[in-house]
Design an enzyme around this catalytic site. Structure first.
Site, PDB file in Angstrom:
ATOM      1  N   ASP A  10       0.864  -1.188   0.000  1.00  0.00           N
ATOM      2  CA  ASP A  10       0.000   0.000   0.000  1.00  0.00           C
ATOM      3  C   ASP A  10       0.896   1.231   0.000  1.00  0.00           C
ATOM      4  O   ASP A  10       1.781   1.360   0.851  1.00  0.00           O
ATOM      5  CB  ASP A  10      -0.883   0.025   1.254  1.00  0.00           C
ATOM      6  CG  ASP A  10      -1.906  -1.106   1.289  1.00  0.00           C
ATOM      7  OD1 ASP A  10      -1.893  -1.934   0.366  1.00  0.00           O
ATOM      8  OD2 ASP A  10      -2.699  -1.143   2.239  1.00  0.00           O
ATOM      9  N   ASP A 131     -15.807  -3.505  -0.048  1.00  0.00           N
ATOM     10  CA  ASP A 131     -15.330  -3.152   1.295  1.00  0.00           C
ATOM     11  C   ASP A 131     -16.563  -2.989   2.168  1.00  0.00           C
ATOM     12  O   ASP A 131     -17.428  -2.149   1.892  1.00  0.00           O
ATOM     13  CB  ASP A 131     -14.518  -1.863   1.238  1.00  0.00           C
ATOM     14  CG  ASP A 131     -13.322  -1.995   0.293  1.00  0.00           C
ATOM     15  OD1 ASP A 131     -12.819  -3.120   0.148  1.00  0.00           O
ATOM     16  OD2 ASP A 131     -12.901  -0.980  -0.282  1.00  0.00           O
TER      17      ASP A 131
END
Length: 241
Positions: A10, A131
């Site tokens: 990330d 998500d």
């Protein structure tokens, strides 16, 4: 059946970071994204999950760093790109950079017609990130609610989506174990493949996810568990096989 593992890199402000529950400002800095990706490839990774957090949060982008990683490692590993892919320009940029697969997140909730066209055009090179908090989707870097999980899945299934990346937001980066019930619910309601994401903290978590393989849960993203050295990637790959 073996489980495909995708170590995550990330990227925020040009650095490899991990967040807690996806919250901006909760970053732990792990240095060079390219070095992190190199480490996972040298440890045997066949896929890397590459996330542009600035693009996801709308605070800029890290396209240069992501392209550098793909340029150096793309002939040795498959790269899945995620973060801020919301239109033709960002999708095409990721694919042209050499991504084997691109995850669409918020756009699938906010622009379903464009998402349908992207799936029709690129097939299994496009996955959709789901998500989730409970059964409610989270959008815009998890800062907004995005509707009902199963209603959205029905629309995406009808559009021909071939893969969902399912993250329980409450567990992401928390080392509290994956939400196996959520993964099972999603997998039982779709013919698409499912990638598990969020909460994996020990090798037994991978063994438990593998038990869902017959339902179509065929892969898992590893983040905090690797960076916190809960286990090595080599150990995880052994369990996954």
């Amino acid at each position: 059946m073996s489980l495909t593992l995708l170590p995550a890199v990330d990227v925020r402000d040009g650095k490899a970071v991990r967040l807690r529950q996806g919250e901006s400002g909760s970053e732990t800095d792990y240095g060079s994204p390219l070095e992190a990706a190199r480490t996972w490839v040298e440890s045997g990774a066949e896929w890397i999950h590459l996330v542009d957090l600035d693009a996801a949060f709308g605070t800029g982008d890290n396209r240069a760093q992501l392209r550098e990683i793909v340029h150096e490692l793309g002939n040795r590993v498959n790269i899945e790109m995620s973060g801020g892919v919301r239109d033709d320009a960002s999708l095409d940029a990721a694919l042209e950079a050499g991504a084997a697969r691109v995850n669409i997140g918020t756009a699938a909730l906010e622009n379903p017609e464009w998402t349908r066209k992207a799936i029709a055009k690129y097939g299994d090179r496009v996955a959709v990130g789901l998500d989730v908090r409970g059964h409610t989707l989270a959008a815009r870097g998890w800062t907004r609610e995005g509707g009902d999980l199963f209603e959205t899945m029905k629309m995406l299934d009808d559009a021909g989506c071939s893969r969902y990346v399912v993250t329980d937001v409450a567990r992401d980066g928390m080392m509290s174990g994956p939400n196996l019930d959520l993964l099972r619910e999603v997998a039982e309601r779709t013919d698409a493949k499912v990638t598990a994401s969020g909460g994996i903290s020990k090798l037994d978590d991978l063994r438990n996810i593998r038990k869902l393989a017959d339902l179509g849960v065929d892969s898992a993203i590893l983040g905090k568990s690797l960076y916190a050295r809960a286990f090595t990637l080599e150990e995880a790959l052994e369990v996954a096989r």
